[in-house]
Design an enzyme around this catalytic site. Structure first.
Site, PDB file in Angstrom:
ATOM      1  CG  ASP A 175       2.537  -9.675   6.959  1.00 43.85           C
ATOM      2  OD1 ASP A 175       1.807  -8.777   6.504  1.00 43.85           O
ATOM      3  OD2 ASP A 175       3.756  -9.737   6.742  1.00 43.85           O
ATOM      4  CG  HIS A 225      -9.869   4.586   4.106  1.00 39.35           C
ATOM      5  ND1 HIS A 225     -10.323   3.985   5.259  1.00 39.35           N
ATOM      6  CD2 HIS A 225      -9.461   5.832   4.483  1.00 39.35           C
ATOM      7  CE1 HIS A 225     -10.199   4.823   6.278  1.00 39.35           C
ATOM      8  NE2 HIS A 225      -9.676   5.945   5.819  1.00 39.35           N
TER       9      HIS A 225
END
Length: 720
Positions: A297, A451
């Site tokens: 992350d 997307h």
């Protein structure tokens, strides 16, 4: 100045008070790295040796207090033996205990975030006060570990076992009012008066008005629980946590067991017990996976930040196609502060989109997460329109019309004539090639994929899909806009299905072949849910929509016919032919009824079994390991292919795409981490056992090469 270092200084204030100030040079936040720990040891020794000191005030020169331990540095200890980890913790805990044992009262003035090691630091002082804007907590379980600098020892003795178990096992950041109510801090003040009030309270302790010795004795002694109370507290907590974690996350249970073990011990013995529990967790595959996710992350955030240099600001956006998806995109943009036009070809679409945005905002108000005024401001940022009249100054457009290449190409060609030459145009396609959609555009350099995953407000991932002609500036601008919307963007290159769907459909193919060969789809769902997925493949197909699944499967089969084109009729196709589309019409592999809250609840349906009888073999029992292997091998090999073909740049991004995009079990870390945990040599050998099932089960040459050389996708796993 009593002590001066690069992370800590100690100076005398108010005549006889030593102010121990954290200010880690070269960093925006304070954290415990090796250097900071060593300086705390030296600073504490300097205070103890100075007879003029009558009290100690612990402060921070930064906006945060201490954000915790530096996992990038301390994580290297986890590769050592359990004994080595215990030895390291012994060294660290001796430093915190030395703070606790200073011969004068100590007080922490918490001006900002104090988490993990930062929270454990303040627990070692006698008195704690915090700003009303500050937050404290012990979030270690989110990394698959538990507090190791005395958190499981001191917190239960300060706030009681019940509260401490909740704080440690949930791992949440706690606001000031909760911290005060539970007794973790002694007072809360506005930030601007925190320092003056902290000094006043410390003076009260120095004068004897506050009995700091008694407080210290409670923290360093045994917990005040009789055997019956202890049994009730700990056994109830273990049962509850096991029900919540389903046994997948060992850290919360280990934390409870550790507190239970040391509740009748004094501090030093209790700390030894904590260290043993911590070391066991540090060596677990779950902790390695969760720490890996944290580091992944951090990498994603770093890469996204690098794009900022080339990004153009998005001051105004637009979405084409309202409906549920368009409304969700509009909501997310407006809620996070970016005005957005929402265009549709008819009023019904506009109403549906506005209704979706209104519903999502209303839920935030109901839950107390948003004021009605803020909701009104957010709704005002969404401007519905049936024309392109206001599109001249739009920075980014998201096309979200029906998933049909002909329709999308027509809409995009029309749109390109309505926007400025600088406008970035994106398509929210889930499977259609970006290069295919860009083929007839005049400015393909300004076009790419964006997307979103459904439901938009809940799914954190956005795939940013670069076409062969997409410019770097366009990619950077869309990455920045995705971040503005509060999303995690991952940049991938164009191919059928991009990253997430390309990897998901081989998993569905593994499921389909199992059903064909006589496996019970309900059993497959149960096994894969036990493996850690939030829902099994049959249930997931029902939620995604069988019609959507069939369409995407056709795209994947056309793109990768050598391995994704089935040579048999699948159970999913049978469902589609019988108009069983899943949750959207309440029947698919399961049927759906409303629960008490009005949400769809899946129920077994014999009709589904009857319908698939002609396309499946005689019922056969499969053991869980075979079900897992037949579903997971195709997914893992496909992620390896995506890396080798540079569809995705790094294993870290590949794994985060699966975690955020399809709910891959976080405690397994993603498909690459999963293969590392199994061991690539063992994984390739497992693939070879199932190679007769076709190319989906045949590893790449690069995978075989890595296995032979003992390589892994993540170097730290190899260092193990």
């Amino acid at each position: 100045m009593i002590y001066e270092g690069k992370a800590i200084t100690v100076s005398m204030i108010e005549g006889d008070i030593a102010e121990l100030k954290f200010d880690l040079q070269g960093e925006s936040v304070n954290k415990f790295n090796r250097a900071a720990l060593q300086e705390l040891e030296q600073a504490t020794a300097a205070i103890a040796a100075n007879e003029a000191v009558k009290g100690v005030l612990v402060t921070s020169a930064k906006d945060s207090f201490i954000v915790g331990a530096d996992i990038t540095e301390f994580g290297s200890y986890f590769a050592g033996s359990e004994d080595a980890i215990i030895e390291w913790l012994g060294y660290a805990n001796a430093i915190f205990s030395a703070v606790e044992d200073l011969p004068v009262p100590t007080l922490s003035a918490i001006n900002g975030i104090a988490l993990g090691g930062g929270m454990e630091m303040v627990l070692s002082t006698d008195i704690r006060v915090m700003a009303d804007s500050a937050k404290i907590g012990l979030p270690e379980v989110k990394l698959g570990i538990m507090p190791g600098f005395g958190g499981t020892v001191r917190l239960p003795r300060v706030i009681g076992a019940d509260n401490a178990i909740e704080w440690i096992c949930m791992g949440n950041e706690q606001k000031a009012d909760k911290a005060l109510a539970d007794g973790a801090v002694d007072a809360v003040f506005p930030l601007e008066t925190l320092r003056d009030n902290a000094i006043a309270m410390l003076k009260s302790a120095i004068s004897g008005e506050i009995n700091w010795q008694q407080r210290r004795a409670e923290k360093t002694g045994k917990m005040q629980l009789n055997s019956m109370e202890a049994m009730m507290v700990f056994e109830t907590a273990k049962g509850f946590v096991m029900g919540q974690t389903k046994g997948h996350y060992p850290a919360p249970i280990m934390a409870i067991k550790t507190i239970q073990k040391h509740c009748s011990m004094t501090r030093d013995k209790a700390l030894e017990t904590e260290s043993k529990g911590f070391a066991t967790l540090a060596k677990s595959t779950e902790s390695q996976a969760l720490i890996g996710l944290f580091l992944n992350d951090q990498l994603l955030k770093k890469k996204a930040k690098e794009y900022d240099k080339q990004a153009k600001p998005t001051k105004k956006a637009a979405v084409l196609g309202a409906g549920i998806m368009g409304g969700g995109i509009a909501y997310q943009s407006a809620y996070k502060g970016t005005p957005i036009l929402m265009k549709d070809i008819n009023e019904a679409g506009i109403e549906l989109g506005l209704s979706e945005a209104n519903k999502l905002l209303s839920k935030r108000v109901e839950k107390g997460k948003m004021t009605p005024m803020k909701m009104g401001e957010a709704l005002n940022r969404i401007r519905p329109t049936l024309s392109y009249g206001d599109f001249g100054d739009v920075d980014v457009v998201v096309e979200a019309v029906v998933e049909n290449p002909k329709v999308k190409k027509a809409v995009l060609a029309d749109l390109e004539n309505q926007v400025s030459e600088d406008t970035i145009v994106t398509s929210n396609t889930s499977t259609i090639s970006i290069d295919l959609l860009a083929a007839d555009l005049k400015r393909p350099e300004n076009f790419l994929g964006m997307h979103f995953f459904n439901p938009v407000h809940m799914m954190p991932l956005v795939e940013v899909i670069r076409g062969s002609k997409t410019s770097d500036e366009a990619v950077a601008t869309v990455v920045a806009y995705a971040k503005q919307m509060g999303k995690t963007p991952i940049v991938v290159n164009d191919c059928p299905g991009f990253l997430v769907n390309r990897v998901l459909f081989p998993y569905f193919a593994g499921f389909a072949a199992l059903v064909r060969d006589g496996a019970d789809f309900q059993q497959i769902d149960k096994v894969m849910e036990k493996f850690g997925f939030p829902m099994g493949p049959a249930y997931l197909l029902d939620v995604v929509g069988i019609d959507t699944g069939v369409h995407a499967n056709e795209v994947m089969a056309e793109g990768f016919p050598d391995r994704m084109k089935a040579d048999y009729k699948t159970s999913m196709e049978v469902m589609f032919e019988n108009e069983r589309y899943g949750q959207k019409n309440n029947k698919g592999f399961y049927k759906y009824e409303k629960d008490r809250k009005g949400k769809p609840k899946k129920v077994a349906d014999e009709v589904a079994y009857e319908l698939i009888k002609p396309v499946v073999a005689e019922a056969k029992d499969y053991d869980a390991d075979e079900i897992v292997a037949r579903c997971m091998i195709p997914m893992c090999i496909e992620i390896a292919r995506c890396l080798e073909e540079n569809i995705v740049a790094t294993p870290a991004e590949a794994d985060m795409g699966l975690i955020f995009g399809i709910g891959f079990p976080p405690f397994r870390g993603g498909a690459c981490r999963y293969m590392d945990t199994v061991g690539l040599a063992a994984f390739v050998a497992l693939c070879d056992q199932y190679a007769h099932l076709g190319k989906l089960y045949q590893p790449t040459e690069r995978m075989r090469e890595m296995a032979a050389k003992g390589e892994s996708y993540f170097p730290q796993a190899a260092a193990e």
